[in-house]
Design a protein around this motif. Structure first.
Motif, PDB file in Angstrom:
ATOM      1  N   SER A  31       0.836  -1.203   0.000  1.00 25.42           N
ATOM      2  CA  SER A  31       0.000   0.000   0.000  1.00 25.42           C
ATOM      3  C   SER A  31       0.874   1.258   0.000  1.00 25.42           C
ATOM      4  N   VAL A  32       1.793   1.323  -0.939  1.00 28.67           N
ATOM      5  CA  VAL A  32       2.689   2.470  -1.095  1.00 28.67           C
ATOM      6  C   VAL A  32       2.342   3.148  -2.409  1.00 28.67           C
ATOM      7  N   PHE A  33       2.168   4.459  -2.366  1.00 24.89           N
ATOM      8  CA  PHE A  33       1.754   5.191  -3.557  1.00 24.89           C
ATOM      9  C   PHE A  33       2.874   5.167  -4.586  1.00 24.89           C
ATOM     10  N   ALA A  34       2.673   4.428  -5.659  1.00 35.12           N
ATOM     11  CA  ALA A  34       3.673   4.289  -6.721  1.00 35.12           C
ATOM     12  C   ALA A  34       2.939   4.191  -8.052  1.00 35.12           C
ATOM     13  N   PRO A  35       2.402   5.308  -8.560  1.00 41.00           N
ATOM     14  CA  PRO A  35       1.583   5.241  -9.779  1.00 41.00           C
ATOM     15  C   PRO A  35       2.363   4.851 -11.019  1.00 41.00           C
ATOM     16  N   GLN A  36       3.691   4.926 -10.977  1.00 37.13           N
ATOM     17  CA  GLN A  36       4.480   4.557 -12.146  1.00 37.13           C
ATOM     18  C   GLN A  36       4.731   3.059 -12.243  1.00 37.13           C
ATOM     19  N   GLU A  37       4.449   2.303 -11.187  1.00 31.12           N
ATOM     20  CA  GLU A  37       4.686   0.865 -11.202  1.00 31.12           C
ATOM     21  C   GLU A  37       3.460   0.122 -11.746  1.00 31.12           C
ATOM     22  N   TYR A  40       1.067  -1.621  -9.106  1.00 32.02           N
ATOM     23  CA  TYR A  40       0.169  -0.700  -8.405  1.00 32.02           C
ATOM     24  C   TYR A  40      -0.965  -0.253  -9.325  1.00 32.02           C
ATOM     25  N   GLN A  41      -0.669  -0.017 -10.594  1.00 28.19           N
ATOM     26  CA  GLN A  41      -1.719   0.336 -11.544  1.00 28.19           C
ATOM     27  C   GLN A  41      -2.735  -0.794 -11.680  1.00 28.19           C
ATOM     28  N   GLN A  42      -2.256  -2.024 -11.721  1.00 26.44           N
ATOM     29  CA  GLN A  42      -3.178  -3.159 -11.798  1.00 26.44           C
ATOM     30  C   GLN A  42      -4.046  -3.262 -10.547  1.00 26.44           C
ATOM     31  N   ALA A  43      -3.466  -2.945  -9.387  1.00 23.87           N
ATOM     32  CA  ALA A  43      -4.247  -3.004  -8.150  1.00 23.87           C
ATOM     33  C   ALA A  43      -5.393  -1.994  -8.182  1.00 23.87           C
ATOM     34  N   LEU A  44      -5.129  -0.771  -8.675  1.00 25.41           N
ATOM     35  CA  LEU A  44      -6.194   0.227  -8.763  1.00 25.41           C
ATOM     36  C   LEU A  44      -7.226  -0.159  -9.821  1.00 25.41           C
ATOM     37  N   LEU A  45      -6.778  -0.721 -10.933  1.00 24.19           N
ATOM     38  CA  LEU A  45      -7.725  -1.182 -11.951  1.00 24.19           C
ATOM     39  C   LEU A  45      -8.604  -2.316 -11.433  1.00 24.19           C
ATOM     40  N   LEU A  46      -8.024  -3.160 -10.586  1.00 20.54           N
ATOM     41  CA  LEU A  46      -8.814  -4.249 -10.007  1.00 20.54           C
ATOM     42  C   LEU A  46      -9.875  -3.703  -9.056  1.00 20.54           C
ATOM     43  N   VAL A  47      -9.542  -2.631  -8.318  1.00 19.40           N
ATOM     44  CA  VAL A  47     -10.547  -1.992  -7.457  1.00 19.40           C
ATOM     45  C   VAL A  47     -11.680  -1.439  -8.312  1.00 19.40           C
ATOM     46  N   ALA A  48     -11.337  -0.777  -9.429  1.00 20.35           N
ATOM     47  CA  ALA A  48     -12.378  -0.255 -10.313  1.00 20.35           C
ATOM     48  C   ALA A  48     -13.183  -1.385 -10.954  1.00 20.35           C
TER      49      ALA A  48
END
Length: 441
Positions: A31-37, A40-48
């Motif tokens: 849970s570390v803010f890393a939008p370039q990785e 982490y992008q996949q984790a946010l897409l999975l939430v959406a």
């Protein structure tokens, strides 16, 4: 970077930050803010994508319910006018669902306003920080230009005047070297000049996106409000065509509500990760954009400010020595010395302003204001919008299940040919018990 004044992560930030995250392979993601990785992008897409799953389940439930209603309904005897049992309950359940949707619309308007206020506070803080950084660049360039002009004119003239005395010429050349060293150190403080990612650009981009986001949500809220009001009107008037049109519109708004819910959930989770500990990301981004670190501005002996201050102090002491020794022997040296002292006084004034600005009190204040706007007001508004989307999805799903059963209970409309017949139109005006064409007595 110290803790920004007046900002502490809220309970909502801590709660959202503790939620588990996973990528597309369902592997845990920190849970570390890393939008370039990518993970982490996949984790946010999975939430959406969870909102898309909810939309699919709700559509399947509505379809199964309506198929069961249409196919498993017991046949009514011909000519029967007795309403089916539970008809009033179905109508009232639809009305209550629509009223709950109207309540959610009010919550959505409040959340949209809070989010807009938070983003406006963020933009204002970024613009103020950009003004501070531009002032630093302007003062640095002005000071460097003054020192360079002093090296080219006054110190060159002074060396020519003092040429008969070798030791005085050496002192003047020492002052020249100190001025060049101070100019070189100060020039490195214009760290934000030419940086691609400036606060002004970020503020303009954020304001541009926020303007269209706010407008899109206002249109969505107004669309759902119209759907709810016209659906209630159709139920009150028992207008089958209006209820059918609003059923189709409710399905469209249901899809939009689930879509907005996915965006809001992913944004809220990403914001909570940033707001829980924003300093590392901001420092890393600043270092990547400027190539500098906090040690370039404050540190033991090797910082640019300390070296510039020492160089200016050495120039002052050398000019005082030259004024005592050279002016009695070389009166013509007084004019360039006075001009140099005037230049140094202005330079010291600029230097003190730079010290105050580079101590980052104003920047820390802007940083705290930006975090409060983004992590308090904007995040709170996002959570209210998330609640609106949830209430809207539930209310519209309930209405979609209830509306077909409700319009099935509406009384059949009259025959249009009969309504247009002249004899039938005159029937209500006849006294009771008389047939058309009967003589009046």
């Amino acid at each position: 970077m110290g803790a920004p004044p007046g900002y502490r992560p809220s309970a909502w930030v801590h709660l959202l930050h503790q939620l588990p995250r996973a990528d597309f392979q369902l592997r845990p993601v920190p849970s570390v803010f890393a939008p370039q990785e990518q993970q982490y992008q996949q984790a946010l897409l999975l939430v959406a994508a969870l909102a898309g799953l909810g939309l699919g389940l709700s559509l399947i439930f509505i379809a199964v319910y309506l198929i069961r209603f249409c196919c498993c309904r017991p046949p009514e005897p011909p000519g029967s006018k007795i309403p089916s049992p539970g008809g009033g309950c179905v109508t009232w359940s639809c009305i209550v669902a629509l009223l709950a949707g109207c309540t959610g619309i009010g919550i959505g308007f409040y959340g949209n306003s809070e989010t807009s206020d938070g983003v406006s506070q963020l933009s204002s803080a970024l613009l103020h920080a950009n003004h501070t950084l531009s002032t630093i660049d302007h003062l640095v360039l002005e000071t460097v230009e003054r020192l360079g002009e002093a090296v080219r004119t006054e110190l060159t003239t002074l060396e020519e005047v003092l040429e008969p005395r070798t030791e005085l010429v050496a002192a003047a050349r020492g002052a020249r070297r100190q001025a060049e060293a101070a100019a070189q150190q100060l020039q490195g403080l214009a760290f934000w000049q030419g940086v691609p990612l400036s606060p002004l650009q970020v503020a303009e981009n954020v304001s541009f996106v926020e303007e269209y986001r706010w407008l899109a949500y206002v249109l969505l809220l107004l669309l759902e409000l119209l759907v709810c009001l016209f659906t209630l009107l159709g139920l009150a008037k028992q207008s089958k065509w209006l209820v059918i049109v609003m059923t189709v519109m409710s399905l469209l708004v249901l899809v939009l509500s689930w879509g907005s819910m996915g965006l809001e959930a992913a944004t809220a989770v990403g914001l909570s990760d940033f707001c829980s500990n924003p300093d590392p990301y901001v420092l890393n981004l600043t270092q990547e954009e400027t190539g500098l670190s906090s040690g370039d501005f404050q540190g033991p002996g090797g910082s640019r400010l300390t070296l510039s201050q020492r160089a200016l102090a050495n120039i002052h002491s050398q000019l005082l020595g030259l004024e005592r020794e050279a002016v009695p022997q070389f009166p013509s040296a007084q004019k360039p010395l006075l001009s140099l002292e005037e230049t140094l006084n202005v330079t010291e004034g600029n230097f003190h302003q730079l010290v105050a600005l580079l101590h980052c009190r104003g920047l820390h204040k802007d940083y705290g204001a930006a975090l409060r706007g983004l992590c308090e007001d904007a995040l709170e508004g996002l959570l209210f919008l998330l609640l609106f989307s949830l209430l809207s999805a539930g209310a519209l799903a309930t209405a979609l299940c209830s509306l077909p059963r409700a319009w099935a209970l509406f009384p059949p409309s009259r025959n249009p040919s009969a309504l247009c017949s002249g004899s039938r139109l005159s029937e209500p005006l006849l006294p009771a018990g008389l047939e058309p064409g009967s003589p009046l007595r």
